[in-house]
Design a protein around this motif. Structure first.
Motif, short mmCIF file in Angstrom:
data_model
loop_
_atom_site.label_atom_id
_atom_site.label_comp_id
_atom_site.label_asym_id
_atom_site.label_seq_id
_atom_site.Cartn_x
_atom_site.Cartn_y
_atom_site.Cartn_z
N HIS A 179 -4.22 48.89 -19.24
CA HIS A 179 -3.62 48.64 -20.46
C HIS A 179 -4.50 48.72 -21.73
O HIS A 179 -4.17 49.42 -22.71
CB HIS A 179 -2.79 47.46 -20.33
N ASP A 180 -5.66 48.08 -21.66
CA ASP A 180 -6.31 48.10 -22.93
C ASP A 180 -7.13 49.39 -22.97
O ASP A 180 -7.34 49.81 -24.14
CB ASP A 180 -7.52 46.88 -22.57
N PHE A 181 -7.60 50.10 -22.00
CA PHE A 181 -8.06 51.70 -22.32
C PHE A 181 -6.90 52.30 -23.04
O PHE A 181 -7.18 53.14 -23.98
CB PHE A 181 -8.10 52.13 -20.98
N HIS A 182 -5.56 52.02 -22.70
CA HIS A 182 -4.57 52.67 -23.25
C HIS A 182 -4.20 52.44 -24.71
O HIS A 182 -4.01 53.36 -25.37
CB HIS A 182 -3.18 52.67 -22.73
N HIS A 183 -4.56 51.30 -25.16
CA HIS A 183 -4.61 50.85 -26.69
C HIS A 183 -5.68 51.73 -27.14
O HIS A 183 -5.32 52.17 -28.38
CB HIS A 183 -4.89 49.43 -26.76
N VAL A 184 -6.77 51.96 -26.75
CA VAL A 184 -7.77 52.60 -27.29
C VAL A 184 -7.35 54.06 -27.46
O VAL A 184 -7.55 54.63 -28.30
CB VAL A 184 -9.13 52.25 -26.53
N LEU A 185 -6.94 54.61 -26.23
CA LEU A 185 -6.67 56.10 -26.40
C LEU A 185 -5.61 56.49 -27.33
O LEU A 185 -5.67 57.22 -28.33
CB LEU A 185 -6.33 56.43 -24.94
#
Length: 235
Positions: free
Chosen positions: A135-141
């Motif tokens: 989930h937090d990777f998706h925030h960044v992306l």
């Protein structure tokens, strides 16, 4: 035998309304766990069918990949401008360091052993656990920040790409809370949902990737690869 007229269980309706009334106290995570015991089998089957329509899902489910925890020390080695550097900044800025050490393999087994999710199909269970991990990777992306707007937009983004129950519940609870209790939030909430939905529909699926293996890749390269570039990304 599947009912021709499925309905939402009355006891679950009470829990849904509890979440609508107090979404910060009784959030979607709890509601998701409450759903399965009395969920209409036709709805469960339909969610599984929707998942299996997504290109590439067969290999993802067969592998059942869950990454080993990343460390702050490893992320600090990532060069500026990489996914890892952006991820590290997001983690630190939002005080999420504890998430890095979470054992998601054990978390998945705990969910299965609890018994409360006995009717949750294995593929939906896996997608939920892996989704929490990335989930937090998706925030960044995507560029969506850890704000109310950003979380709602990302939920709609997920729903556009996966059409899975957790994210559908998020939209349902928020729209019900807004409609009945907080009409002043209609514009901001709908802007978040429509932004995330359209962004998710127009970019490549980001849910299946091993982002832990891409932490040294420049963020802009990844955004270009997955059609995540745009002039303005709502916060």
């Amino acid at each position: 035998m599947m009912s021709d007229n499925p309905k939402v269980d009355d006891a679950f309706v009470e829990k849904f309304m509890r979440s609508v009334n107090t979404p910060l106290e009784y959030g979607v995570y709890f509601l998701f766990h409450d759903y399965w015991e009395k969920a209409p089998q036709s709805a469960i089957d339909a969610y599984v069918e929707e998942l299996h329509k997504i290109p590439g899902i067969k290999d993802v489910l067969e592998e059942g990949y869950i990454a080993e925890p990343l460390s702050l020390d490893r992320l600090k080695q990532c060069a500026p401008g990489t996914l890892g550097a952006g991820y590290l900044k997001f983690i630190i800025d939002n005080n999420l360091e504890a998430n890095l050490g979470k054992n998601y393999r054990a978390f998945n087994e705990e969910l299965k052993a609890s018994g409360k999710l006995d009717r949750l199909p294995d593929e939906l269970s896996y997608m939920m656990v892996r989704g929490f991990q990335t989930h937090d990777f998706h925030h960044v992306l995507t560029g969506y920040e850890a704000t109310i707007y950003g979380e709602l937009a990302l939920a709609a983004y997920y729903l556009a790409q996966l059409r899975q129950p957790y994210h559908a519940f998020r939209v349902a609870v928020t729209t019900a809370h807004t409609a009945f209790l907080a009409p002043g939030f209609i514009t901001e909430g709908m802007d978040a949902f429509t932004d995330g939905w359209s962004f998710g529909r127009n970019s490549k699926n980001i849910y299946f990737e091993r982002w832990e293996d891409e932490i040294d890749t420049p963020l802009e390269v990844l955004r270009e690869r997955f059609n995540l570039t745009r002039h303005a990304i709502a916060a």
